[in-house]
Design an enzyme around this catalytic site. Structure first.
Site, PDB file in Angstrom:
ATOM      1  N   HIS A  12      40.653  37.921  45.868  1.00 28.51           N
ATOM      2  CA  HIS A  12      39.247  37.776  45.444  1.00 28.51           C
ATOM      3  C   HIS A  12      38.980  36.365  44.949  1.00 28.51           C
ATOM      4  CE1 HIS A  12      38.340  42.201  45.283  1.00 28.51           C
ATOM      5  NE2 HIS A  12      39.657  42.235  45.248  1.00 28.51           N
TER       6      HIS A  12
ATOM      7  N   ASP B  96      31.761  41.448  49.589  1.00 27.98           N
ATOM      8  CA  ASP B  96      32.206  42.663  48.929  1.00 27.98           C
ATOM      9  C   ASP B  96      31.071  43.278  48.109  1.00 27.98           C
ATOM     10  OD1 ASP B  96      34.684  44.110  47.821  1.00 27.98           O
ATOM     11  OD2 ASP B  96      33.918  43.198  45.974  1.00 27.98           O
TER      12      ASP B  96
ATOM     13  N   GLU C  21      42.716  53.170  45.008  1.00 32.13           N
ATOM     14  CA  GLU C  21      43.450  52.255  44.117  1.00 32.13           C
ATOM     15  C   GLU C  21      43.725  52.980  42.798  1.00 32.13           C
ATOM     16  OE1 GLU C  21      41.177  48.772  43.003  1.00 32.13           O
ATOM     17  OE2 GLU C  21      42.879  47.794  42.019  1.00 32.13           O
TER      18      GLU C  21
HETATM   19  N1  ADE Z   1      37.590  43.192  42.120  1.00 36.65           N
HETATM   20  C1  ADE Z   1      38.555  42.309  41.887  1.00 36.65           C
HETATM   21  N2  ADE Z   1      39.759  42.889  41.898  1.00 36.65           N
HETATM   22  C2  ADE Z   1      39.536  44.202  42.149  1.00 36.65           C
HETATM   23  C3  ADE Z   1      40.375  45.322  42.289  1.00 36.65           C
HETATM   24  N3  ADE Z   1      41.696  45.247  42.152  1.00 36.65           N
HETATM   25  N4  ADE Z   1      39.787  46.511  42.531  1.00 36.65           N
HETATM   26  C4  ADE Z   1      38.467  46.611  42.646  1.00 36.65           C
HETATM   27  N5  ADE Z   1      37.641  45.579  42.532  1.00 36.65           N
HETATM   28  C5  ADE Z   1      38.164  44.386  42.283  1.00 36.65           C
HETATM   29 ZN    ZN Z   2      40.959  43.845  45.383  1.00 34.35          ZN
END
Ligand code: ADE
Ligand code: ZN
Length: 347
Positions: free
Chosen positions: A22, A143, A204
């Protein structure tokens, strides 16, 4: 970590592709501190790189997202944004990253006063300068910041209306728990129809059901993290059969408390199930890591030597959205590096 100094050196010089990083999360503490100094008194982000590192001690995923938003808030002028991206490009190049798909979240910048045209002009100029200065090719994943309604709509609009040359995909990040991926189905359908690739975060910090949503409702071609897929054997089979790659970021998952420890990371189980994976860094300075270190972590978790880590680099090229010519060129660079630097005797 117990990998050998030779393997560490081999990884450091290996030409690599980074598919999940990111823009805000990749900014070095030096650049973040420099930006914080510009706005001292108007930000809680420290203006000293050592204190920035301490500031990045996350209690959980929600705390991580709150800290992240404070760093986003430091980008107030075109120069701030350009400086950050150019610095990120230099840091990637220093790790022998030859190609990166940089996830960038335009919406908070639009909210802070950037016009869509200006935003795209700045990032495109920085992208071109990174390639000219360092030889590293950058591409964008725009994003959606995990919020349905106007934030998602604005992200899609800037992607489709501006369509900067470097844009290759639409992503979905931010908070995940309780935010069904299905809310974003119309956005991803429109992006696909316009020829963009689809790479949402999913699974995640939530369960395998969210990964199914990403596949079925969003047409995900790769998935950010997706680590909770490990809980669903039918999903593992589907990912393997349809060659849907999981972008794995091991240290990130420990720092956001998505997994309890590296030793308990599901990477080995995912590989064992035949799921295609790539190794990535996510928000490297925020997690005290970089891509080379993530390769070392993967080498340890998967018991890989030089051939294995070179295969990880090849897998990232194959799963990337580079064109066929770009892929062949980068694969040839990897092959040449392996031929010149392997410590194993030939044959
Ligand atoms: N934005 C930056 N890192 C992120 C992550 N690990 N999960 C979701 N959004 C994010
Ligand atoms: Zn990410």
């Amino acid at each position: 970590m117990v990998i050998s100094p030779e393997l560490t050196r081999f990884i450091a010089g290996l030409p690599k592709a980074e598919l999940h990083v990111h823009h805000i999360g990749a900014a070095s503490p030096r650049i973040v501190a420099e930006l914080a100094a510009r706005y001292e008194g108007a930000t809680a982000v420290p203006a000293d790189p050592a204190l920035v590192e301490a500031f990045y001690d996350f209690r959980d995923f929600a705390h991580f997202l709150r800290v992240y938003a404070q760093v986003v808030d430091l980008l107030r002028t075109p120069e701030d944004l350009w400086t950050l991206i150019h610095g990120v490009g230099g840091d990637l190049a220093a790790q022998r990253v030859r190609y990166a798909e940089l996830t960038i979240t335009p919406q908070p910048h639009l909210t802070r006063g950037f016009a869509p045209e200006e935003f795209c002009e700045v990032i495109e100029d920085a992208r071109r300068r990174v390639e000219a200065d360092y030889g590293t090719i950058l591409r964008w994943c725009f994003d959606i910041p995990g919020v349905p309604g106007p934030p998602a709509d604005q992200t899609l609009s800037i992607a489709l209306d501006q369509r900067p040359d470097g844009l290759v995909s639409l992503g979905l990040g931010g908070p995940e728990a309780g935010v069904s991926r299905s809310h974003f189905a119309p956005h991803f359908a429109a992006a696909r129809a316009a020829g963009l690739h689809c790479v949402p975060h999913s699974g995640e910090v939530t369960d395998a059901g969210y990964v199914w949503q990403a596949i079925r409702d969003l047409g995900a071609e790769r998935i950010g993290h997706g680590i909770r897929s490990v809980e669903d054997p039918a999903l593992l089979e589907h990912l393997a059969e349809h060659r849907i790659t999981l972008e794995i970021c091991p240290t990130s998952n420990v720092c956001t408390r998505a997994v309890p420890s590296l030793a308990e990371h599901p990477l080995p189980a995912l590989v064992e199930a035949g799921v295609p994976i790539t190794v990535n860094s996510d928000d490297p300075p925020m997690f005290g890591t970089d891509l080379n270190r993530e390769y070392a972590v993967a080498a340890e978790l998967l018991s890989l030597g030089e051939k294995g880590v070179a295969d990880l680099a090849r897998a990232a090229v194959e799963a990337s959205f580079l064109g066929a010519e770009g892929k062949s060129a980068l694969l040839a660079e990897i092959d040449a590096y392996v031929a010149q630097n392997s410590s194993a005797p030939p044959g």
